[in-house]
Design an enzyme around this catalytic site. Structure first.
Site, PDB file in Angstrom:
ATOM      1  N   HIS A 243       0.916  -1.204  -0.019  1.00 64.54           N
ATOM      2  CA  HIS A 243      -0.041   0.197  -0.073  1.00 64.54           C
ATOM      3  C   HIS A 243       1.100   1.286   0.196  1.00 64.54           C
ATOM      4  O   HIS A 243       1.847   1.310   0.680  1.00 64.54           O
ATOM      5  CB  HIS A 243      -0.961  -0.059   1.175  1.00 64.54           C
ATOM      6  CG  HIS A 243      -1.943   1.063   1.110  1.00 64.54           C
ATOM      7  ND1 HIS A 243      -1.828   2.250   1.245  1.00 64.54           N
ATOM      8  CD2 HIS A 243      -3.227   0.676   1.102  1.00 64.54           C
ATOM      9  CE1 HIS A 243      -3.053   2.932   1.199  1.00 64.54           C
ATOM     10  NE2 HIS A 243      -3.871   1.804   0.870  1.00 64.54           N
TER      11      HIS A 243
ATOM     12  N   GLU B 125      -6.690   4.778   1.383  1.00 59.24           N
ATOM     13  CA  GLU B 125      -6.633   5.471   0.007  1.00 59.24           C
ATOM     14  C   GLU B 125      -7.739   6.224   0.092  1.00 59.24           C
ATOM     15  O   GLU B 125      -7.971   7.122  -0.803  1.00 59.24           O
ATOM     16  CB  GLU B 125      -6.841   4.105  -1.006  1.00 59.24           C
ATOM     17  CG  GLU B 125      -6.822   4.647  -2.426  1.00 59.24           C
ATOM     18  CD  GLU B 125      -6.715   3.620  -3.308  1.00 59.24           C
ATOM     19  OE1 GLU B 125      -7.017   3.571  -4.458  1.00 59.24           O
ATOM     20  OE2 GLU B 125      -6.350   2.531  -3.061  1.00 59.24           O
TER      21      GLU B 125
END
Length: 557
Positions: free
Chosen positions: A238, A255
């Site tokens: 990530h 996100e």
């Protein structure tokens, strides 16, 4: 050691999103279900930690969205390594499963007209990510937990499953065994069908967003009984994890921060993503992670080895409403994200590899199923943000139906007693006064993987990792493990590192086989994607076979 035995129709290993959904569905099909997990029930899976959202095509925000576009985005994001049949299942069933979640009590954010709200996520043509602020996974687990309780499903927490059990003829799985973390007693489960829903393996790396229990146990248990594993080289990082303080290193920064309009900025105060992808901050995770890595390597990173993620240009009301968890997460360490940027760096996040399944969540071993992050195929070489939470519900549901149907036509069978005796002896033998601390070996595994098998790889580093992992494997036969009975952390870590090394070696093996760059797998010695030779998934099994399955591009479908 004391031995405790339990009997059920369907045994589910893992109590996260996929495991709970599987247990609920199997119970509704009239089966007696036990859900067992290494950590605390409902709290030790990664679903609880997931923040950003759940992808489902409703078209409530962007009415031009479609199932076909979701399929296309998923295939493109996965660099076409996805199993198209699994992608079709994911996309077409995802909306139905979200509606079921709301019937359990999980509530998603609404627009003013009462319809579901949807936000933008990386790699997606339209806004299709449903959410509950930045606490989506937690909200899902609230509903799933309530439904598990309503269904009367039996749950066993703090039990580490270490072995799947064959019948006397070694043709089918008839249960599993392990030990209780509370008192070290041996626990044996007799079941008609067994489902692996134990999650991924983020703790192969020192910086990860994963729950502490995610060391790949379930994947390796399946592999050890002959199940095929696939796409093992595909580890997603990530782009944004916390950097400081050290105790928070790797903790996820959702996100959703970028979905709400957050900017990535280097130390030259440049919004640098425009130099890497026209989608900028909403490019796919593999691209954003490599871009951040490049900025840091080329000297435009912070002193701590990160970059900045800023929402200071957004209205305070938007930040507080849509990013509540992020506000609190940074407030706890003295940072007001409405006034100053967050310092971020990539963190090991999702494993696209795992146990190979078909559209019924069946493995190649009779009576053994897999779902969620422990399985492979649906996400290809790179998972789109928002597809994982949908994955847990779609394939948890399918695994529940399939395992229940099989259980209805299956009799309980006695496991191979020699397997049980051998596993008890193995566990007991690990508790000895050896030379090496298990935690030290675990740390070395993480150092090797971070140095040689992380965001950027090459043949020299991968081969060096093989050498170093082989040395660590030899050390596992001489570990210093306490013999205490209650909460023996040494024993847990010792068992984890034995399987972590095997898993790490499979990742390295697959990474060496793929002499190209695709999705999360980036090799600086083969920086280009090579569809002519490598538009295929590698399948490994304990017999040493290397099989492949061909994939296709848009033009091939």
């Amino acid at each position: 050691m004391e031995i405790k035995e339990y009997t059920c129709d369907v045994l589910v290993i893992g109590s996260g999103g996929a495991g709970c959904k599987c247990g609920i569905v199997a119970s509704k099909e009239g089966q007696d279900v036990i859900i067992v997990s290494k950590g605390l029930t409902f709290k030790s899976g990664c679903t609880m930690l997931a923040e950003g959202g759940y992808n489902a095509v409703f078209g409530y925000v962007d009415d031009e969205d479609s199932l076909q576009l979701h399929i296309q985005d998923t295939l493109k994001g996965g660099a076409f390594l996805n199993d198209l049949k699994l992608v079709y299942k994911l996309v077409t069933e995802s909306p139905k499963r979200l509606v079921e979640l709301e019937s359990y009590g999980s509530l998603f954010d609404r627009q003013e007209d009462g319809r579901l709200n949807q936000r933008a996520f990386g790699g997606q043509s339209y806004r299709r990510t449903c959410f509950k602020g930045d606490q989506t996974g937690h909200e899902m687990m609230v509903g799933l937990k309530e439904e598990v309780i309503r269904e009367g499903v039996e749950t066993h927490g703090e039990i580490m499953i270490t072995k799947l059990l064959f019948d006397k003829n070694h043709t089918k799985i008839v249960g599993a065994m392990g030990f209780s973390l509370q008192d070290s007693s041996i626990v044996i489960y007799h079941s008609k069908t067994t489902v692996i829903a134990s999650g991924g393996c983020g703790w192969l790396y020192p910086v990860t967003s994963n729950a502490l229990q995610k060391t790949g146990d379930g994947i390796m248990m399946a592999y050890d009984v002959g199940a095929d594993v696939m796409d093992m080289e595909m580890v997603q990082f990530h782009p944004t994890g916390m950097l400081s303080p050290k105790s928070r290193r790797g903790v996820l920064i959702t996100e959703a921060v970028r979905g709400e309009g957050g900017y990535l900025i280097n130390t030259n105060n440049e919004r640098f993503m425009i130099n890497y992808d026209p989608r900028q901050e909403l490019a796919t995770r593999d691209i954003v992670a490599r871009s951040i890595y490049t900025e840091i390597q080329e000297g435009r990173g912070t002193n701590d080895g990160g970059v900045y993620l800023s929402v200071t240009h957004l209205p305070d009301s938007q930040v507080h409403k849509k990013l509540q968890t992020m506000v609190q997460q940074f407030k706890d360490v003295g940072v007001d994200i409405t006034k100053e940027p967050m310092e971020v760096a990539p963190t090991a996040h999702h494993f696209m590899g795992g146990v190979r399944i078909n559209t019924d969540c069946e493995t190649n071993i009779e009576n053994l199923y897999a779902a969620g992050e422990a399985s492979s195929g649906v996400h290809g070489a790179n998972r789109l943000g928002g597809n994982a939470l949908a994955d847990t519900q779609v394939f948890g549901h399918i695994a529940g139906l399939s395992s229940a149907k099989q259980a209805q036509n299956t009799k309980l069978e006695t496991p191979d007693e020699d397997m049980i005796s051998s596993e008890i002896s193995r566990i007991e033998a690990i508790c000895s006064e050896g030379k090496y601390r298990p935690q030290d070996i675990k740390t070395k595994i993480q150092e090797i993987m971070w140095k040689h098998v992380a965001i950027v790889r090459d043949e020299t580093g991968l081969k060096q990792a093989e050498i170093e992992l082989n040395k660590l494997e030899e050390m596992t036969s001489n570990m210093n493990v306490s013999k205490i009975r209650e909460y023996n952390d040494d024993l847990v870590v010792a068992l984890e590192v034995i399987s972590m090394i095997k898993l790490a070696k499979l990742i390295v093996k697959s990474a060496l086989l793929r002499k190209e760059s695709r999705g999360a797998h980036y090799r600086i010695d083969y920086p280009e994607r090579n569809d002519k030779e490598y538009l295929k998934s590698f399948i490994l099994n304990k017999n040493g076979e290397i099989k492949t399955v061909e994939r296709g591009l848009f033009t091939d479908y």
